[in-house]
Scaffold this active site. Structure first.
Site, PDB file in Angstrom:
ATOM      1  N   GLU A 155       0.845  -1.191   0.000  1.00 18.98           N
ATOM      2  CA  GLU A 155       0.000   0.000   0.000  1.00 18.98           C
ATOM      3  C   GLU A 155       0.880   1.240   0.000  1.00 18.98           C
ATOM      4  O   GLU A 155       1.937   1.259   0.643  1.00 18.98           O
ATOM      5  CB  GLU A 155      -0.889   0.001   1.243  1.00 18.98           C
ATOM      6  CG  GLU A 155      -1.772  -1.229   1.319  1.00 18.98           C
ATOM      7  CD  GLU A 155      -2.464  -1.379   2.650  1.00 18.98           C
ATOM      8  OE1 GLU A 155      -3.494  -2.069   2.682  1.00 18.98           O
ATOM      9  OE2 GLU A 155      -1.983  -0.840   3.656  1.00 18.98           O
ATOM     10  N   ASP A 171      -4.534  -8.070   6.316  1.00 18.61           N
ATOM     11  CA  ASP A 171      -5.511  -9.048   5.841  1.00 18.61           C
ATOM     12  C   ASP A 171      -4.965 -10.457   5.822  1.00 18.61           C
ATOM     13  O   ASP A 171      -5.708 -11.413   6.051  1.00 18.61           O
ATOM     14  CB  ASP A 171      -5.967  -8.687   4.434  1.00 18.61           C
ATOM     15  CG  ASP A 171      -7.047  -7.633   4.437  1.00 18.61           C
ATOM     16  OD1 ASP A 171      -8.214  -8.003   4.557  1.00 18.61           O
ATOM     17  OD2 ASP A 171      -6.717  -6.437   4.345  1.00 18.61           O
TER      18      ASP A 171
END
Length: 402
Positions: A155, A171
């Protein structure tokens, strides 16, 4: 997109906002941003040191900060807005870039967006578009078209204040990689490197942990380990009990029925303190004047792992910072041993028998001990994030599965 991922495709991602708040900072003022003169695109060097023979596919997806449009980026750094989606979701345009073979590198460019760089092994990812935008892969869903693909993502946000890029396990823990940024003076900052043997070390720690933690590991029919789900996703998938943290939560609630939890959420504001006491199923926080500023219902395990629901953390100056601190304390199991939070020293993290063993295993195998194993792992600066205000080059390096 996933409710547990710290990045949101918006003007300033939640994980960056949370980090700035934790440091007592705000976004750069326009004049400071102008001085930084961050170019509209920067190179991203993608290196494949995985040792695997699979074809790699790379995707740069996110929100263009100048317009708010969602879309994808080609290898030259040109942004392309997604077309309209449908219901049911329609296939997205093929945004893949063929990645380098093992032992080689490929340099692409990234523009000023907030988003993700996905990479997959051996097979392209299946992205779909709804009327609301892009559908992200849902790793906890066995019917997701990407379920049996080995993939991962980083990210990042590139804006006028520079580059923020992280490695994330919020996640899942999957294909290992590290991120980096080179500054104007040639210095390279990096994060996300595992120790030698660290990939297997994380998986072996989960396999050895009683209480269902081995169930987080997902394996393809050919024997390939695809990922270990984060515990919140494990609860959602039925792989981990929804009561796995209850004993610790109950003990915390009991302790602060008769004593006070002090939260000092801003590193540069030591006199800003909030005081928590439990009454029944509610923990009330008061300020220095004794006025109640926010209250939390007793959380369940999923709220703890996801840092949401009963531990929701809005991007404000009171509830959000308190909730982030609570979330970190629950996941690291420091709330019973230290009534003054956040606990910024990792010496006492994950020492209770009831803890986030997924986060414990990942941090133990990181070369510098830092990871994004849950959404607010940046509390106390234990996150795998690098930033530079004048970035010359970003990097993502695929590492070996040892």
């Amino acid at each position: 997109m996933s409710r547990r991922v710290p990045t949101r495709f918006g003007t300033l991602p939640v994980w960056v906002s949370a980090l700035l708040l934790a440091l007592g900072m705000t976004a750069l003022a326009p004049e400071a941003s102008a001085r930084s003169a961050v170019p509209n695109t920067i190179p991203l060097k993608f290196t494949n040191n995985s040792g695997r023979g699979d074809q790699i596919y790379i995707y740069t997806l996110g929100t263009l900060l100048s317009t708010g449009q969602q879309g994808w980026v080609d290898a030259a750094g040109t942004f392309h807005a997604w077309p309209a989606g449908g219901n049911p979701p329609t296939p997205a345009p093929d945004a893949s870039i063929a990645g380098p073979a093992s032992g080689q590198s490929l340099t692409i460019r990234i523009p000023k967006i907030s988003g993700r760089v996905y990479f997959s092994y051996g097979q392209k990812l299946d992205f779909r578009l709804t009327t609301g935008g892009l559908v992200q892969p849902a790793v906890q869903n066995p019917s997701d078209p990407n379920h049996n693909i080995l993939f991962n993502w980083s990210e990042f946000t590139l804006d006028d204040s520079g580059l923020y890029i992280n490695s994330t396990q919020v996640d899942m823990f999957s294909a290992p990689y590290a991120v980096g940024v080179q500054g104007a003076d040639g210095t390279v900052k990096s994060a996300g490197h595992l120790k030698p043997g660290g990939y297997r070390g994380v998986l072996n720690a989960l396999r050895a942990q009683p209480g269902g933690w081995a169930g987080l590991i997902q394996t393809r029919s050919d024997g390939t380990v695809l990922r270990a789900l984060a515990p919140g996703h494990g609860i959602e998938a039925g792989a981990l009990s929804g009561t796995v943290m209850d004993d610790y939560i109950n003990r915390v609630w009991q302790k602060y029925t008769s004593s006070t939890l002090t939260v000092t959420p801003f590193a540069d504001q030591p006199n800003t303190k909030y005081y928590g006491r439990v009454s029944g199923d509610v923990m009330n926080f008061t300020n220095g004047s004794g006025a109640v500023v926010t209250s939390f219902q007793k959380p369940d395990s999923d709220s703890v792992f996801g840092c949401y629901k009963r531990l929701d953390a809005p991007n404000d100056q009171v509830r959000g910072p308190i909730s982030r601190t609570l979330c970190a304390g629950f996941n690291r199991s420091t709330l019973l041993t230290n009534p003054n939070q956040p606990d910024t020293s990792d010496a006492g993290f994950y020492t209770d028998a009831v803890t986030n063993h997924y986060a414990r295993a990942i941090h133990a195998q990181m070369a510098d001990g830092k990871a994004y194993a849950f959404a607010f792992d940046d509390v106390g600066q234990h996150e795998s994030l690098v930033h530079d205000g004048n970035p010359q080059q970003a990097s993502i390096t695929l590492e070996t599965f040892d």
